[in-house]
Scaffold this motif. Structure first.
Motif: not given
Length: 430
Positions: A109, A267-268, A270-271, A274, A315-316, A319, A323
């Motif tokens: 992040k 996007v990175k 947000s990922k 996880k 989180t999904n 993401i 996107d």
């Protein structure tokens, strides 16, 4: 006698001061001579829009330091004073804690935040350049408008002078009985019409000067003398080359590509939700019943790891939002580049059209001048009519104004093309 001498001295001082003030006003009212480059440089140095985009750029630059803070240690000092009371007992407690913490791993992040901040700085840089290009175009157009109205004013003055000479010729012939009264009346009406056109031309010139003064930061009533002339300097590049240059240099096109990169970094980021985060901390503290609480020292060093394997799909969802933002940025970039191509094409074709008119209107001026001279000679010889002279004079004025308009359109459309291509502004410090 003394009072009389004193009165004379005060009068002399007042007159001297008045002359000095008059000279100062005259000096302040002196005309300002400007080239096109001078005007552009003054506009770039004084326009508020550029200063605002510079401030935004500075803010974007500082945001990089903010993002980098996610990798750097943070020192925290805390102090508390507490008073306890229970029944008949009362007590105090003083505590001081110093802690040092640093994030060792954030799931990518922090790295994404830094990359995003750097890209946004590029966006801010291109916004500054975009603002400069807009101001340059405004100054250029206003400068060329002065040239256009200046030349049109000259043409209007020539028309008045020509009709005054013709009216004198008509009056002389009427005096000896060779022409009718209607010729005198028609010529007087045409002279009045030309004088009206001259008044309008003078007003258009004054307004053009005020508009340029507004852009370059001078008082609106400043008398400006433009040193350049309307010129026809051919543009060498093809339309295809101009479009290709615009797609790789135009600030709006660059910003559109940067927006895609920013969306991908989001996007990175947000990922990273996880993945686990790891941090290190070091603490020391003092706690005592007496201020400032310097006894009972304790310290600790530790590592902390946090991981959220399940967050109810939050989180999904983030993401997927990121996107979608990438898809939107890609489509916006395509739309922006289509607009850029259209802007270049329009400016290029308008410039080419005006360039073709330059040659035809120049020939028309030459023919109209010859026709006007012939009409004058024929009228003086008694074989031509007053209407022939007036029509020829109107045609000459129209031809000259058409030529001026073609030159103005060529130069302003060329300036618009340079702006549409995103040609960088080279500042000239004055």
């Amino acid at each position: 006698m003394i009072k009389h001498a004193h009165w004379k001295k005060r009068l002399a001082v007042a007159l001297t001061g008045g002359l000095l003030m008059l000279n100062t006003v005259v000096a302040l009212a002196a005309p300002v001579e400007l080239t096109l480059e001078d005007s552009i440089a003054m506009a770039l140095n004084s326009n508020p829009a550029i200063k605002m985009t510079d401030a935004d750029r500075k803010s974007a630059e500082l945001q990089i330091n903010v993002a980098k803070g996610g990798h750097l240690p943070a020192l925290t000092v805390a102090h508390s004073d507490n008073f306890f009371h229970s029944g008949a007992d009362a007590d105090t407690d003083y505590a001081t804690t110093v802690s040092l913490g640093v994030n060792l791993y954030t799931g990518g992040k922090t790295e994404s935040d830094i990359s995003s901040a750097k890209i946004k700085l590029k966006v801010a840089d291109s916004a500054v350049e975009q603002s400069k290009q807009k101001i340059k175009l405004d100054a250029t157009n206003d400068y060329f408008t002065i040239l256009q109205t200046k030349n049109s004013l000259k043409v209007s003055q020539e028309a008045v002078d020509q009709m005054e000479v013709h009216l004198k010729n008509v009056q002389a012939q009427y005096a000896v009985g060779t022409v009718a009264k209607s010729d005198v009346l028609r010529s007087e009406v045409e002279l009045a019409n030309n004088q009206q056109a001259l008044i309008k031309a003078k007003n258009a010139y004054d307004l053009a000067v005020s508009n340029l003064n507004n852009v370059i930061g001078l008082p609106l009533d400043t008398d400006v003398i433009v040193k350049d002339e309307l010129k026809h300097e051919k543009y060498a590049s093809t339309l295809a080359d101009s479009i290709q240059y615009a797609l790789t240099h135009r600030p709006e096109a660059l910003q559109a590509d940067y927006s895609i990169d920013v969306a991908k970094e989001a996007v990175k980021s947000s990922k990273a939700g996880k993945l686990p985060t790891v941090s290190a901390t070091a603490k020391t503290g003092w706690k005592d019943k007496d201020f400032p609480g310097a006894d009972n020292n304790t310290w600790s060093i530790g590592l902390a790891a946090t991981w959220t394997p399940f967050d109810s799909g939050v989180t999904n969802a983030k993401i997927k939002q990121s996107d979608s933002a990438v898809v939107k940025a890609i489509e916006q970039a395509r739309q922006t580049k289509d607009t850029v191509q259209l802007d270049v094409r329009q400016a290029y074709l308008n410039m080419s059209e005006a360039e073709k008119r330059i040659d035809t209107t120049q020939v028309a001026v030459e023919k109209a001048e010859e026709d006007f001279k012939i009409a004058q000679v024929r009228y003086s010889a008694g074989v031509g009519t007053n209407t022939d002279v007036i029509d020829a004079q109107v045609a000459l004025t129209t031809a000259k104004n058409n030529y001026i308009q073609a030159m103005y359109d060529f130069n302003t459309n060329k300036a618009s093309l340079i702006k549409a291509m995103g040609v960088p502004v080279v500042e000239v410090k004055k």
